[in-house]
Design an enzyme around this catalytic site. Structure first.
Site, PDB file in Angstrom:
ATOM      1  N   ASP A 137       5.215  23.928 -19.237  1.00 21.29           N
ATOM      2  CA  ASP A 137       3.822  24.411 -19.195  1.00 21.29           C
ATOM      3  C   ASP A 137       3.378  24.404 -17.734  1.00 21.29           C
ATOM      4  OD1 ASP A 137       1.420  24.244 -21.714  1.00 21.29           O
ATOM      5  OD2 ASP A 137       0.876  24.620 -19.609  1.00 21.29           O
ATOM      6  N   GLY A 140      -3.099  24.708 -20.592  1.00 29.36           N
ATOM      7  CA  GLY A 140      -2.648  23.505 -21.293  1.00 29.36           C
ATOM      8  C   GLY A 140      -3.072  22.244 -20.545  1.00 29.36           C
ATOM      9  N   VAL A 181       6.589  29.973 -16.627  1.00 30.53           N
ATOM     10  CA  VAL A 181       7.748  30.671 -17.207  1.00 30.53           C
ATOM     11  C   VAL A 181       7.848  32.117 -16.702  1.00 30.53           C
ATOM     12  CG1 VAL A 181       7.835  29.255 -19.280  1.00 30.53           C
ATOM     13  CG2 VAL A 181       6.552  31.362 -19.330  1.00 30.53           C
ATOM     14  N   SER A 196       0.944  31.417 -22.850  1.00 28.60           N
ATOM     15  CA  SER A 196       0.034  32.537 -22.551  1.00 28.60           C
ATOM     16  C   SER A 196      -1.396  32.021 -22.604  1.00 28.60           C
ATOM     17  CB  SER A 196       0.159  33.663 -23.596  1.00 28.60           C
ATOM     18  OG  SER A 196      -0.773  34.702 -23.312  1.00 28.60           O
ATOM     19  N   ALA A 221       5.565  33.697 -30.316  1.00 31.29           N
ATOM     20  CA  ALA A 221       4.200  33.545 -30.834  1.00 31.29           C
ATOM     21  C   ALA A 221       3.423  34.801 -30.464  1.00 31.29           C
ATOM     22  CB  ALA A 221       3.552  32.306 -30.225  1.00 31.29           C
ATOM     23  N   TYR A 262      -3.989  41.367 -22.839  1.00 35.59           N
ATOM     24  CA  TYR A 262      -3.424  40.442 -23.826  1.00 35.59           C
ATOM     25  C   TYR A 262      -2.710  41.205 -24.936  1.00 35.59           C
ATOM     26  CZ  TYR A 262      -3.289  36.498 -27.126  1.00 35.59           C
ATOM     27  OH  TYR A 262      -2.883  35.513 -27.996  1.00 35.59           O
ATOM     28  N   LYS A 289       1.383  41.247 -25.528  1.00 39.88           N
ATOM     29  CA  LYS A 289       2.013  40.730 -26.746  1.00 39.88           C
ATOM     30  C   LYS A 289       2.777  41.845 -27.470  1.00 39.88           C
ATOM     31  CE  LYS A 289       0.633  36.300 -26.897  1.00 39.88           C
ATOM     32  NZ  LYS A 289       1.552  35.140 -26.974  1.00 39.88           N
ATOM     33  N   THR A 348      -6.953  30.514 -35.001  1.00 42.84           N
ATOM     34  CA  THR A 348      -6.598  29.153 -35.415  1.00 42.84           C
ATOM     35  C   THR A 348      -7.484  28.170 -34.663  1.00 42.84           C
ATOM     36  OG1 THR A 348      -4.339  29.882 -35.825  1.00 42.84           O
ATOM     37  CG2 THR A 348      -4.668  27.519 -35.552  1.00 42.84           C
TER      38      THR A 348
END
Ligand code: UDP
Length: 316
Positions: free
Chosen positions: A31, A36, A56, A74, A113, A144, A148, A174
């Site tokens: 990360d 995060g 990454v 992300s 994801a 975004y 994705k 979520t």
């Protein structure tokens, strides 16, 4: 298994790390801590979890072998990815490529994801996986959505041409403990506002809809997908659908707040409705959400109530 999680210190990533460590897997968490937080995984660092601070998008040359690579890295909330458009595109493209190559090197299972945002402002409701979506490719959210969508295309190409064992999940809204109060999403904004007596900021007239999945349910779906050999894409989300206005009233009721509602302008290209079709997840993974929204929200509210500093730091 030895599992690499990119974005492992984020909201979803840290819950995934926790579940995998608890079942005995050895987890390497990468990360860059741009969204995060180390405190999300602090309690796991004495267990079978190694943390590596790295972006990454810059490369991912880690000693293997890994049995699985789960690529979650992300920015994920609209305000965060709108603030970092180029980084968001980079992690969806170069970051996904690096994660896929590492999985290919080791013959590992790869999990992408992805997101309900690939459906854009959907013309089909609820959204099944075979709906191709309605995305504005040059609008602000495209950084975004298209990142994705590209990540999905790249994942499928690695699967088809290199034989990598790939799987894609499309994650719908979520929520739960460890969300950042300052991430600007509906759940965190409304809970923070209700708990601090500020008006709940409903964007537009509040008639747009979202469907909300509790984090424990979602992570169970991620683990089932890591353990399966399904390619997907498979939607993961809770079909319990609310208008934004009704959701504001629910948060006010659950917190016992006397905050009023204040309407603010609707952001550009804000999808008008969103609800997952989850028949595929039920049939292929035996997965369905179990936590009703009122229960999950009560747990989330309790978590934020015990963290007044987190709420005070948030720009609401
Ligand atoms: N929203 C809102 N008030 C807020 C934050 C969000 O009315 O303070 C709305 C937003 O316009 C959208 C929905 O809530 O229609 C969900 O927004 P969020 O940023 O959580 O994620 P999205 O589903 O758009 O990615």
């Amino acid at each position: 298994m030895r599992i690499l999680i990119t974005g492992g210190a984020g909201f979803l990533g840290s819950h995934l790390c926790e579940v995998l460590v608890a079942r005995g897997d050895s987890v390497v968490c990468v990360d860059d801590l741009s969204s995060g937080r180390l405190e999300n995984i602090g309690h796991l660092r004495h267990e079978n979890l190694e943390f590596i601070r790295a972006d990454v998008s810059q490369g991912l040359d880690l000693p293997g072998p890994f049995d699985a690579v789960a690529h979650l890295a992300s920015p994920a909330s609209p305000p965060l990815y709108l603030k970092r458009p180029l980084e968001t595109l980079a992690v969806g493209s170069a970051g996904t490529d690096h994660a896929l190559r590492l999985a290919g090197r080791d013959g590992a299972r790869f999990l992408l994801a992805s997101t309900s945002e690939v459906y854009g402002d959907p013309a089909v409701h609820p959204q099944p996986e075979d709906y191709w979506g309605n995305v504005n490719p040059i609008g602000p959210r495209s950084v975004y959505d298209e990142a994705k969508r590209f990540a999905e295309a790249l994942t499928m190409a690695h699967g088809r041409t290199l034989g990598t064992n790939v799987g894609i999940v499309r994650i719908f809204n979520t929520y739960g403990p460890r969300m950042s109060a300052a991430d600007g999403r509906i759940v965190t904004n409304f809970i923070g506002q209700a708990l601090t007596g500020q008006p709940l900021t409903v964007y537009g007239d509040g008639s747009q809809t979202r469907s909300f999945c509790y984090v424990d349910d979602l992570v169970r779906g991620l683990v089932a997908m890591i353990d399966s050999d399904q390619t997907g894409p498979i939607n993961l989300g809770n079909p319990e659908e609310f208008t934004v206005g009704d959701f504001a009233r629910l948060v006010i009721a659950l917190t016992g707040s006397s905050s009023p509602v204040r309407h603010l302008p609707l952001p550009a290209d804000d999808p008008t409705r969103r609800r997952p079709a989850i028949e595929r997840a039920e049939a292929l993974l035996g997965w369905r959400p179990q936590v009703p929204v009122t229960d999950g929200l009560a747990r989330t509210i309790e978590w934020f109530q015990s963290r007044p500093a987190e709420l005070a730091e948030a720009t609401l």
